[in-house]
Structure formats: C-alpha cells, structure tokens
Enzyme design. Structure first.
Site, mmCIF file in Angstrom:
data_model
loop_
_atom_site.group_PDB
_atom_site.id
_atom_site.type_symbol
_atom_site.label_atom_id
_atom_site.label_comp_id
_atom_site.label_asym_id
_atom_site.label_seq_id
_atom_site.Cartn_x
_atom_site.Cartn_y
_atom_site.Cartn_z
ATOM 1 N N THR A 117 0.830 -1.212 0.000
ATOM 2 C CA THR A 117 0.000 0.000 0.000
ATOM 3 C C THR A 117 0.858 1.253 0.000
ATOM 4 O OG1 THR A 117 -1.844 -1.091 1.095
ATOM 5 C CG2 THR A 117 -1.698 1.301 1.366
ATOM 6 N N ALA A 135 1.911 2.458 -3.429
ATOM 7 C CA ALA A 135 0.951 2.727 -4.511
ATOM 8 C C ALA A 135 1.086 4.172 -4.971
ATOM 9 C CB ALA A 135 -0.465 2.449 -4.018
ATOM 10 N N GLU A 166 -6.218 6.597 -15.935
ATOM 11 C CA GLU A 166 -5.199 5.568 -16.156
ATOM 12 C C GLU A 166 -5.721 4.582 -17.193
ATOM 13 O OE1 GLU A 166 -4.063 3.886 -12.377
ATOM 14 O OE2 GLU A 166 -3.218 5.769 -11.682
ATOM 15 N N HIS A 173 3.152 -4.942 -14.847
ATOM 16 C CA HIS A 173 2.945 -3.514 -15.123
ATOM 17 C C HIS A 173 3.822 -3.134 -16.313
ATOM 18 C CE1 HIS A 173 2.660 0.793 -14.651
ATOM 19 N NE2 HIS A 173 1.764 0.632 -13.689
ATOM 20 N N ARG A 208 -3.979 -2.594 -19.187
ATOM 21 C CA ARG A 208 -2.586 -2.882 -18.850
ATOM 22 C C ARG A 208 -2.001 -4.091 -19.580
ATOM 23 N NH1 ARG A 208 -1.769 -2.291 -12.588
ATOM 24 N NH2 ARG A 208 -2.135 -0.138 -13.133
ATOM 25 N N HIS A 224 3.673 -7.101 -11.056
ATOM 26 C CA HIS A 224 3.110 -5.984 -10.288
ATOM 27 C C HIS A 224 1.994 -6.417 -9.347
ATOM 28 C CE1 HIS A 224 1.938 -1.873 -9.448
ATOM 29 N NE2 HIS A 224 0.735 -2.048 -9.967
ATOM 30 N N ARG A 231 -6.560 -6.959 -13.785
ATOM 31 C CA ARG A 231 -7.121 -5.898 -12.935
ATOM 32 C C ARG A 231 -7.079 -4.539 -13.632
ATOM 33 N NH1 ARG A 231 -4.752 -2.190 -9.587
ATOM 34 N NH2 ARG A 231 -2.724 -3.202 -9.702
HETATM 35 C C1 SIN Z 1 0.147 2.774 -11.281
HETATM 36 O O1 SIN Z 1 0.228 3.802 -10.622
HETATM 37 O O2 SIN Z 1 0.407 2.697 -12.476
HETATM 38 C C2 SIN Z 1 -0.274 1.528 -10.579
HETATM 39 C C3 SIN Z 1 -1.694 1.614 -10.258
HETATM 40 C C4 SIN Z 1 -2.252 0.242 -10.047
HETATM 41 O O3 SIN Z 1 -1.523 -0.757 -10.069
HETATM 42 O O4 SIN Z 1 -3.461 0.138 -9.911
#
Ligand code: SIN
Length: 552
Positions: free
Chosen positions: A57, A60, A128, A249, A298, A359, A394
């Site tokens: 956490t 993040a 995002e 990621h 992603r 990730h 996710r």
């Molecule tokens: C990121 O900041 O790219 C990661 C966010 C995530 O894994 O949800």
C-alpha cells in the site's frame, strides 16, 4: 510436480494470545478491516510481518479509482472493469466494488486521508489505462498509498482496542475439530515474552497479507510480498483461484538485465497526463495497437511492449514524458521524478527506459461477497483474496478500492456472526520439509524465465521440472527466510500448475502456443486445493458466485 508442505510450524507454540479477531497484514485491507471490526466492538490483534507500513500500500502511486465525478457513474466504472477483466470477472462482485466504492473513499477522507484537489476544492481526478473517465483520486501527486497508509495507521494507533504486533510472520491456520478457524501460529521476533513461535487465538481470522511479487525476480512489490497468506490458506485447505493471472505492469523503470527484487514503478498516471511509449526507432507503437493507444488496458500495453522488444532485439522501450514540463513533473509526480533523478535520468529532458515487470496477482484465496473463504471463520481481503473483481486482468487503481470496500463488508459480517470459540487443535508434530533460503533466487529466475509475460507448454514444463528439483534441494530450518522461501516455492508451483492447465490467452495470462481467447472452453476459473499428501487438486468452476457458510 512438486510435493508441497502441508504445514510449516515446527514447534509447539511457546506462548498464547487471544482476541475476538486476528487481522494479518497492515496495508489498506488489513488496517481498514481492523477499524471496521472495532466499530463492531470486537477486540483486534493486528499482526504484521515487518513494521506497520512496509507493505505494498505504501508504494501505490497512481491512486484509487471510484466514480466520484459528476459525469461518471458506477455503471461506467463497472463496464471498464469488466472489459479489463476479459470475461472472467464476477459481475456481482464488481457491482459491489463500484457501487460501494465512492462511499468508501469518502469514509477514508473522514478518517483523515487528504486527496489532491482542483482549484475549486473538489477531489482532482486523473485517468489511467482502461478507464474511459477521469476517476483516479490521488494524494501527494503520486504518493497516494503513503497518504492512505498514514491516515489509517494513525486511526489504528488511536484505538486502544487494536493491539499491533510487528515483526510477526503468520505460519499456519489453527482450527478446531470442526475445521473452523481458531487462530494462527505466529513467529514473532524481538517482542520479549512473545518471542519465537506462539499461538494467536481468535474465532475470526482475516488474511490481508497482500500479494506474492517476490515469487518473481523483478517486481514492483516490496520485499515482504512473499505469499505468506495464500500459502497459509492453501495449507489449511482453502480454495485458491485465478493465480495464473499475474499482472505485469508495462512501465517499470528498466535498470538492466541483472536487476532483481523491487523495481521502481512509473505510474500509468504519467501516461494519463500525456506521456507516451516509443520504441528504439522512435515509433509511437501503441497508436497502432489499440483505440485507447497508450491508455489501453494494462495487459494490452504490456504485450505490445514485449512484442516490440522482441521484434527490435532490444531489452526495453522508452517512455517520453518530456512534454509534461517541469511544473507538472514536480507537482504531479514528485516521487517518480526523484526516483528517476536518483538514477541519473531527468524525465523533464530525458526518455525513461521502461519494460514490464510483475506488479499484481488478480487471483488468490477465493472469497464470496462478504470476504468469506471456504474455511469457516477465515476471511481474506485485498490482494491476497480472489473476490472476482479483477477477472483475468485488474483495471488500474481498483486494488486500493477493493481493499477498502471488502474490508467494510468483512467488518459487517464479523459483527453479525462473531464466530464460535472452540478448543483449538495446536500443532503437535514437527513441520514438514522447508526449503532453504538459498533456493529463493533460483525459484525467482525460473519464474521470470519460464512463467513471466510469455508462457508456452515448453516453458511451463521446464518450470515444473525446475521447481520439482528445487523441492528436494537443501533442507531449510525454522527461520523467517526459510519459511518465506517455502511460501515462494509453493506459490510458484501453483501459478505454474494453473498456467500450464489454461490453454488459451486471456488478460494477463499469455500462452504463445495458444494465442487466442477460448471462451468455449475457458470462460471459467481454476480452483486449487492442497491434498493431505502435498499434491494439488484442481477443478474448473463457474466464474461467478462463491458462497461460503458462517460460523455462529
Ligand atoms: C500505477 O500507478 O500505475 C499503478 C496503479 C495500479 O496498479 O493500480
């Protein structure tokens, strides 16, 4: 296939502690669950492997997704989450997530979390990958996790009904004669009377131990992410699901082929502000791959990068964020800016070398909509759990939200069904064969090489052989390093087993020999249990609707 240990605990517990609820882990899921349990008047023992804020956490960056904007709605958030999950999400679980999400974020603000705001004082929302709306709330620019952690840790510290035990590694579940949870065995270091292996007893146990990124050589996860919670649940006989969906990621800073352990993340939010990917020839390749270009889901971006890397014979691509300008970098991404500059890269003027690295794990301990697992009294929350909200991939920034929302549901469930205290069956026999910590690097290398972004029957067979050979390598002794290494090896074995069975490509599971989505055979989930002889038993089940029983 490897024979896996069915128990870790090597010694009779030397001490005992009791509470109404034991929460294992101190990230967003664990801290929030502890606070909800307290609201129900339950006493909580909160145990964490290192210090209270060393989990994922804290790291993040991007933020927390919720339909908070006027032009947004839970229905649109639901749609984006289902699309990212490529047909494997449990739609009911996603509905819970997106509907209860905005309230959960506001609850966090009432606790003291300070999100960034726009000039009118409203929460500033960014975008995002995979989101069709601006719905990512962030704090400190790109230090969202640290701010959430700060607010929750302070709230926990204010509550005398929560006892925090740090440097405490959860080993095995303790059950009663009916098979219901009655606590855990725990190894504690440096806590005076509670040193060594002890028994923490409670009729309700919540696993909130995060993910298992350390199963791989390069990961964005911190060193504590060794899969202790999924390993414990598996050994206890719980259902484990969807672990083949390991998310890589796309934009992790490339530090060279020999880099290992936790690697620096470059948040998707940087692309949300306008940065884009280019290959070694300067080509903006994402525009040719997906209608959302650099903000595609992603898995799409990670796969496109891997293809470019292969075609060009290089080992990374580049992220171009120069057009953001110095002001935006300083204001929005101070952590990433510092992380780049400390490595000699100035993103205001330089390209950032990036590539995919492990990730997140979409699967884990299978739960229903109340966080219940297949073992009465055992709950799972956050990355350790498989609630079904992520499916095969996710959606960005849904993970902090999942921890918050399902922690609230678990708290409510525990209040209504406080569990039944029965005689615990304490471990009598020696633990089984542990793996010496020297094996850790070899497991990680095996997983990166054969069970990474690209998988095939051949690579998975090689991984299975290497993991089996490692199972009988040097024997470990009861110690944190060797227990962790044993968990890492256990998780590596289950991920490899699932990846070999799933003969299709879906979301973050990419089979080179089965490059197509196969809805006819594979729109379902793999659920695994550990047999008493240490072998795995896996079945195919419908993707929706785990439902488990309460005690008490
Ligand atoms: C990121 O900041 O790219 C990661 C966010 C995530 O894994 O949800």
């Amino acid at each position: 296939m490897s024979v896996l240990p069915v128990q870790l605990t090597a010694a009779q517990p030397g001490w005992t502690v009791r509470a109404d609820v034991i929460v294992v882990g101190s990230g967003v899921a664990g801290l929030t669950t502890a606070l909800h349990a307290r609201r129900a008047g339950l006493s909580v023992l909160l145990v964490t492997k290192a210090t209270v804020n060393e989990g994922s956490t804290q790291w993040a960056q991007g933020g927390i997704a919720a339909a908070l904007a006027e032009d947004d709605s839970p229905a649109e958030h639901l749609e984006d989450t289902l699309v990212a999950g490529v047909g494997l999400c449990d739609e009911e679980a996603v509905r819970v997530l997106v509907t209860e999400g905005p309230g959960a974020v506001r609850g966090l603000m009432l606790l003291g979390a300070r999100f960034d705001t726009d000039s009118g004082g409203a929460i500033a929302l960014s975008r995002e990958g995979g989101h069709h709306r601006d719905r990512i709330a962030h704090a400190g620019g790109d230090a969202t996790g640290a701010e959430i952690s700060r607010a929750l840790v302070q709230a926990v510290a204010r509550d005398a009904g929560i006892e925090l035990v740090e440097n405490a590694l959860a080993l095995d579940l303790i059950t009663d004669a009916q098979g219901a949870a009655q606590g855990i065995t725990l190894h504690v270091m440096g806590q005076g009377q509670r040193d060594g292996v002890g028994a923490a007893l409670a009729p309700q146990v919540v696993l909130a131990t995060g993910g298992f990124g350390q199963v791989f050589r390069q990961t964005t996860n911190p060193y504590v992410s060794t899969g202790d919670g999924v390993g414990l649940a598996l050994r206890a006989g719980a259902d484990i699901a969807d672990v083949e969906f390991v998310q890589f990621h796309p934009t992790v800073m490339w530090l060279g082929p020999f880099a290992q352990g936790q690697q620096p993340l470059v948040s998707e939010a940087v692309r949300g502000e306008g940065a884009f990917l280019i290959d070694s020839a300067g080509d903006r390749f994402m525009a040719k791959v997906h209608e959302m270009a650099d903000l595609a889901p992603r898995d799409v971006v990670a796969k496109a990068i891997m293809r470019r890397i292969r075609e060009s014979g290089t080992d990374h691509v580049w992220l171009d964020g120069r057009a953001l300008g110095a002001d935006t970098w300083v204001r929005r991404f101070p952590t990433i800016l510092e992380s780049c500059r400390s490595r000699g890269i100035d993103p205001v003027t330089d390209l950032i070398p990036v590539g995919p690295a492990q990730h997140y794990v979409s699967g884990g301990v299978l739960t229903d909509l109340h966080g219940r697992t297949s073992i009465p009294g055992l709950y799972a929350c956050g990355e350790v759990a498989c609630t079904g909200v992520h499916g095969a991939n996710r959606l960005a920034s849904n993970s902090l939200l999942e921890g918050l929302v399902f922690a609230g549901r678990i708290g409510a469930r525990m209040a209504a069904h406080p569990g039944v205290v029965r005689e615990p069956i304490l471990p009598e026999h020696d633990g089984q064969r542990l793996l010496a910590h020297q094996a850790r690097r070899r497991v990680q290398k095996t997983m990166d090489t054969h069970v990474g972004v690209l998988r095939s029957e051949h690579s998975l067979e090689l991984a299975t052989k290497e993991l089996s050979a490692l199972a009988s390598s040097e024997e470990g002794r009861p110690s944190t390093e060797d227990w962790e290494t044993t968990n890492i090896h256990t998780l590596a074995s289950v991920v490899t087993h699932h990846a070999a069975l799933r003969t299709e490509t879906r979301g973050s599971h990419w089979r080179e020999d089965y490059p197509m989505l196969d809805d006819e055979h594979w729109r379902l989930r793999l659920v695994t249990n550990l047999n008493s002889d240490g072998t795995l038993r896996t079945r195919k089940v419908s993707r929706s609707g785990a439902a488990y029983e309460d005690e008490g």
